[in-house]
Design a protein around this motif. Structure first.
Motif, short mmCIF file in Angstrom:
data_model
loop_
_atom_site.label_atom_id
_atom_site.label_comp_id
_atom_site.label_asym_id
_atom_site.label_seq_id
_atom_site.Cartn_x
_atom_site.Cartn_y
_atom_site.Cartn_z
N ASP A 95 6.93 -3.81 9.29
CA ASP A 95 7.12 -2.39 9.00
C ASP A 95 5.92 -1.72 8.35
O ASP A 95 5.49 -0.67 8.81
CB ASP A 95 8.37 -2.21 8.13
CG ASP A 95 9.37 -1.27 8.77
OD1 ASP A 95 9.24 -1.00 9.98
OD2 ASP A 95 10.25 -0.80 8.05
N PRO A 96 5.34 -2.30 7.30
CA PRO A 96 4.18 -1.62 6.68
C PRO A 96 3.01 -1.44 7.66
O PRO A 96 2.32 -0.43 7.62
CB PRO A 96 3.79 -2.55 5.53
CG PRO A 96 5.01 -3.35 5.23
CD PRO A 96 5.74 -3.49 6.53
N SER A 97 2.81 -2.40 8.54
CA SER A 97 1.71 -2.30 9.51
C SER A 97 2.00 -1.25 10.58
O SER A 97 1.06 -0.67 11.14
CB SER A 97 1.46 -3.65 10.17
OG SER A 97 1.03 -4.59 9.20
N ARG A 98 3.25 -1.00 10.87
CA ARG A 98 3.60 0.01 11.89
C ARG A 98 3.13 1.40 11.50
O ARG A 98 2.97 2.26 12.36
CB ARG A 98 5.11 0.02 12.11
CG ARG A 98 5.60 -1.19 12.86
CD ARG A 98 7.07 -1.10 13.13
NE ARG A 98 7.50 -2.28 13.88
CZ ARG A 98 8.64 -2.34 14.52
NH1 ARG A 98 9.48 -1.33 14.52
NH2 ARG A 98 8.95 -3.44 15.19
N GLN A 99 2.88 1.60 10.21
CA GLN A 99 2.40 2.91 9.73
C GLN A 99 1.06 3.29 10.37
O GLN A 99 0.69 4.45 10.38
CB GLN A 99 2.25 2.89 8.21
CG GLN A 99 3.53 2.60 7.46
CD GLN A 99 4.59 3.66 7.68
OE1 GLN A 99 4.31 4.85 7.65
NE2 GLN A 99 5.81 3.22 7.93
#
Length: 189
Positions: free
Chosen positions: A121-125
């Motif tokens: 999730d954090p990398s999807r930003q």
């Protein structure tokens, strides 16, 4: 006993083994020098561009490296105009410079859905900025991060050639090409 702390650099086959081992390590080790190579492209106007990327895949058997990017990024536009790119890795601990010439394929949509599903999730930003990366904005923070699978792309880099310089006690340089089956040719450093 040898004064050379990197005896693997003395033979072209073990030198190439080291290059690939370091690339593979870069995929999984956040502290490995190959984790953050520099990717170089050329704009449609002919200007060179270089940026740091994160190495996400390395397959020696296929001779392929992978990087993730936002489909809206300038590097994608560059690669659509000219699919040739270069990667550069400097490994200070090994005194090793690796330059890789590659042909990029831009993979998107259903072809990368399984990869997107594994992106934390954090990398999807990083995929789906509004406005698109590189767009002029009025304020440093006048953008929004909205993860969007439609903006996610995998750059599959088919390695065409590897040029390696080892700056040990005796400098060595070798070039390996896909075209010749990777045997390695020593070059003057």
């Amino acid at each position: 006993m040898t004064d050379d702390p990197h005896p693997w650099a003395a033979q072209s086959d073990t030198l190439l083994d080291q290059i690939w081992a370091r690339l593979v390590r870069g995929v999984g080790d956040r502290h490995a020098p190959a984790r953050h190579p520099t990717l170089a492209t050329v704009t449609p106007q002919g200007m060179p561009q270089a940026r740091t990327v994160v190495l996400r895949g390395a397959d020696r058997g296929a001779g392929v490296l992978e990087v993730h990017t936002d489909l809206q990024s300038g590097k994608v536009a560059d690669l659509r105009a000219n699919p040739l790119a270069a990667l550069h890795v400097w490994d200070a601990g090994a005194h090793l410079q690796t330059r890789i010439e590659a042909r990029a394929d831009i993979l998107t949509g259903e072809g990368v859905a399984a990869v997107w599903a594994r992106v934390p999730d954090p990398s999807r930003q990083s995929y789906g900025s509004q406005p698109a990366p590189g767009t002029p904005i009025d304020d440093a923070l006048a953008y929004a991060k909205r993860p969007d699978a439609a903006c996610f792309a995998v750059l599959r880099l088919t390695v065409l050639a590897i040029d390696v310089v080892h700056l040990g006690p005796q400098h060595r340089r070798a070039r390996y090409t896909r075209e010749t089956g990777w045997p390695g040719q020593w070059l003057a450093p």
